[in-house]
Design a protein around this motif. Structure first.
Motif, PDB file in Angstrom:
ATOM      1  N   ILE A  42       0.851  -1.205   0.000  1.00 15.56           N
ATOM      2  CA  ILE A  42       0.000   0.000   0.000  1.00 15.56           C
ATOM      3  C   ILE A  42       0.885   1.253   0.000  1.00 15.56           C
ATOM      4  O   ILE A  42       0.612   2.222  -0.710  1.00 15.56           O
ATOM      5  CB  ILE A  42      -0.943  -0.013   1.229  1.00 15.56           C
ATOM      6  N   ALA A  43       1.962   1.200   0.783  1.00 14.23           N
ATOM      7  CA  ALA A  43       2.889   2.345   0.814  1.00 14.23           C
ATOM      8  C   ALA A  43       3.470   2.592  -0.577  1.00 14.23           C
ATOM      9  O   ALA A  43       3.554   3.743  -1.034  1.00 14.23           O
ATOM     10  CB  ALA A  43       4.011   2.080   1.820  1.00 14.23           C
ATOM     11  N   GLN A  44       3.822   1.515  -1.270  1.00 16.33           N
ATOM     12  CA  GLN A  44       4.364   1.673  -2.630  1.00 16.33           C
ATOM     13  C   GLN A  44       3.301   2.248  -3.567  1.00 16.33           C
ATOM     14  O   GLN A  44       3.603   3.077  -4.420  1.00 16.33           O
ATOM     15  CB  GLN A  44       4.826   0.317  -3.165  1.00 16.33           C
ATOM     16  N   HIS A  45       2.066   1.785  -3.375  1.00 19.30           N
ATOM     17  CA  HIS A  45       0.968   2.277  -4.217  1.00 19.30           C
ATOM     18  C   HIS A  45       0.833   3.802  -4.089  1.00 19.30           C
ATOM     19  O   HIS A  45       0.488   4.477  -5.054  1.00 19.30           O
ATOM     20  CB  HIS A  45      -0.334   1.590  -3.784  1.00 19.30           C
ATOM     21  N   PHE A  46       1.117   4.300  -2.883  1.00 18.08           N
ATOM     22  CA  PHE A  46       1.005   5.746  -2.669  1.00 18.08           C
ATOM     23  C   PHE A  46       2.368   6.452  -2.771  1.00 18.08           C
ATOM     24  O   PHE A  46       2.583   7.500  -2.174  1.00 18.08           O
ATOM     25  CB  PHE A  46       0.335   6.040  -1.319  1.00 18.08           C
ATOM     26  N   GLY A  47       3.258   5.845  -3.532  1.00 17.86           N
ATOM     27  CA  GLY A  47       4.526   6.502  -3.865  1.00 17.86           C
ATOM     28  C   GLY A  47       5.510   6.598  -2.719  1.00 17.86           C
ATOM     29  O   GLY A  47       6.246   7.585  -2.612  1.00 17.86           O
ATOM     30  N   GLY A  48       5.550   5.608  -1.876  1.00 16.03           N
ATOM     31  CA  GLY A  48       6.517   5.647  -0.778  1.00 16.03           C
ATOM     32  C   GLY A  48       7.005   4.276  -0.389  1.00 16.03           C
ATOM     33  O   GLY A  48       6.811   3.298  -1.122  1.00 16.03           O
ATOM     34  N   GLU A  49       7.655   4.231   0.741  1.00 18.11           N
ATOM     35  CA  GLU A  49       8.139   2.967   1.301  1.00 18.11           C
ATOM     36  C   GLU A  49       7.708   2.939   2.761  1.00 18.11           C
ATOM     37  O   GLU A  49       7.700   3.983   3.422  1.00 18.11           O
ATOM     38  CB  GLU A  49       9.674   2.893   1.267  1.00 18.11           C
ATOM     39  N   ALA A  50       7.374   1.747   3.241  1.00 13.83           N
ATOM     40  CA  ALA A  50       7.022   1.633   4.666  1.00 13.83           C
ATOM     41  C   ALA A  50       8.088   0.826   5.388  1.00 13.83           C
ATOM     42  O   ALA A  50       8.446  -0.265   4.954  1.00 13.83           O
ATOM     43  CB  ALA A  50       5.668   0.966   4.818  1.00 13.83           C
ATOM     44  N   ASP A  51       8.604   1.413   6.461  1.00  8.79           N
ATOM     45  CA  ASP A  51       9.550   0.705   7.314  1.00  8.79           C
ATOM     46  C   ASP A  51       8.715   0.158   8.477  1.00  8.79           C
ATOM     47  O   ASP A  51       8.169   0.923   9.262  1.00  8.79           O
ATOM     48  CB  ASP A  51      10.614   1.694   7.791  1.00  8.79           C
ATOM     49  N   ILE A  52       8.608  -1.182   8.551  1.00  2.82           N
ATOM     50  CA  ILE A  52       7.656  -1.778   9.508  1.00  2.82           C
ATOM     51  C   ILE A  52       8.369  -2.658  10.520  1.00  2.82           C
ATOM     52  O   ILE A  52       9.170  -3.514  10.157  1.00  2.82           O
ATOM     53  CB  ILE A  52       6.604  -2.623   8.753  1.00  2.82           C
TER      54      ILE A  52
END
Lengths: 227, 183
Positions: B151-161
């Motif tokens: 989802i983060a990639q879909h919104f143009g980013g990266e998620a550090d989880i």
């Protein structure tokens, strides 16, 4: 002292608290006969503070705890996968709900030796192979768990982890945490390991049951062939 | 789970490793059918068997396979299959995750056998969130992590989880998520 496979000096270097040269200097002291732990020598040389050491050790303990938690999570997933191997895989749902049939009155079951010996069993090779595959998977998982547990056993105990780094507690420092406080943060580890042991016992029981089943199946198959 | 999940696992394995590897996965899983109908509900054991066999065949931990699948689901499959929902339920990472439960409610009307998870998001700071994940199923936290990354990639980013609470030890899974926009 090694923590989770990494030595304290390396951890301090990784955290950019000391340099390789500073670590080498402290090691030289040990080589020259200084019996103290590396942490004490580094403190004496003013390369690190007690707070630095505590922080690094606490961080390592947190990582160890997180690793155990992750292992537990992976174990749950492995259990689901293992279950899927032994379970038939029917399509489901979308089937119309039918009224539950009234169960017939149960008849007494004859469990005398004669009746059991006369009972005919239908078996095929596939059943035996499937059971053998199930056992080999469980055995594989058992060995993997043993390896994990062995690795966990080699981790230092909480008390030694704490005390080995601060054996003398020189005055003048405001020690940030007591052993009890330190222990509170990470004592859950033992309970979690106990859970892993319990799980291991469950697997052992399951393996034994499957082994018995396969033995029975082999005997029955041999009897059938003889007939 | 619905056949579309199993079908997507097949597509992912075929795309990343080839048809031959998929054949090996299928054989190793012990599943007879190669064709999964999108809207047929299959026993969960089919999906777990496919994940386990993919893990064995590719030599990857099963949790990595699930996470990879989660990313693929959120970046490729779901936007194509549920594009309108994707547009309707949020314009950014936070609002989209906040709307996931509502989106699942709507989708459940079309797919009555759906047993969706629930996501609850708390804002801790700028682009920093705590996400509570609750699922009726066991062992799928890595899938949730992958989905959130997707989802983060879909919104143009990266998620550090980072997972900070675990179902079993704790009541449910909780993730600490830092969303970073791509420059």
């Amino acid at each position: 002292m090694a923590m989770n496979g990494q030595k304290l000096g390396e951890l301090l270097m990784d955290a950019d608290i000391i340099t390789k040269r500073q670590l080498a200097k402290a090691c030289q002291k040990q080589v020259a006969g200084d019996k103290r732990k590396i942490g004490e020598i580094l403190v004496e040389l003013n390369y690190v503070t007690v707070g630095d050491l505590t922080e690094v050790v606490m961080e390592q303990a947190k990582k160890a705890k997180a690793d155990v938690e992750k292992s537990k999570r992976d174990l749950v997933l492995s259990q689901q996968i293992l279950k899927s191997k032994t379970k038939p895989k029917p399509k489901l749902i979308h089937t119309p709900v039918t009224p539950t049939p009234v169960a017939p009155t149960p008849q007494p079951i004859d469990i005398s030796e004669d009746a059991l010996m006369k009972t005919k069993f239908k078996l095929d090779l596939k059943t035996i192979i499937a059971a053998a595959v199930g056992i080999s998977s469980l055995v594989g998982m058992w060995y993997a768990l043993q390896a994990d547990i062995q690795e966990a056993k080699e981790l230092p105990s909480l008390k030694s982890l704490y005390e080995a780094e601060y054996p003398s507690r020189p005055e003048g420092y405001n020690w940030p945490r007591s052993y009890e406080q330190y222990k509170d943060n990470v004592e859950g580890l033992q309970e979690e390991m106990d859970e892993v042991y319990d799980k291991l016992d469950e697997y052992e029981e399951a393996i034994e049951e499957l082994e018995k089943t396969v033995t029975d199946l082999r005997i029955k198959l041999a009897n059938k062939r003889d007939k | 789970m619905y056949g579309m999940i199993n079908k997507a696992i097949r597509t992912l394995v075929t795309r990343e490793a080839g048809e031959e590897v998929w054949e090996q996965v299928l054989e190793s899983s012990g599943i007879d059918e190669d064709v999964f109908e999108d809207l047929d509900a299959y026993d969960d054991s089919v999906t777990f068997a496919l994940v386990g066999a993919t893990s064995e065949t590719l030599g990857l931990p099963a949790s990595d396979v699930l996470e990879m699948f989660g990313v693929y689901w959120a970046t490729d499959v779901a936007p194509k299959g549920y594009g309108e929902y994707f547009k309707a339920f949020g314009n950014d990472f936070k609002s989209f995750v906040s709307g996931l439960d509502e989106m699942h409610v709507r989708i459940s009307k079309m797919l009555p056998s759906l047993q969706p998870p629930s996501f609850d998001i708390e804002e801790l700071g700028e682009n920093h969130f705590k996400i509570h994940y609750k699922s009726p199923r066991e062992g799928l936290a890595p899938l949730a992590i992958g989905t959130l990354k997707g989802i983060a990639q879909h919104f143009g980013g990266e998620a550090d989880i980072k997972q900070i609470e675990y179902k079993g030890t704790d009541d449910h899974d909780v993730f600490d998520v830092q969303f970073n926009e791509n420059e």
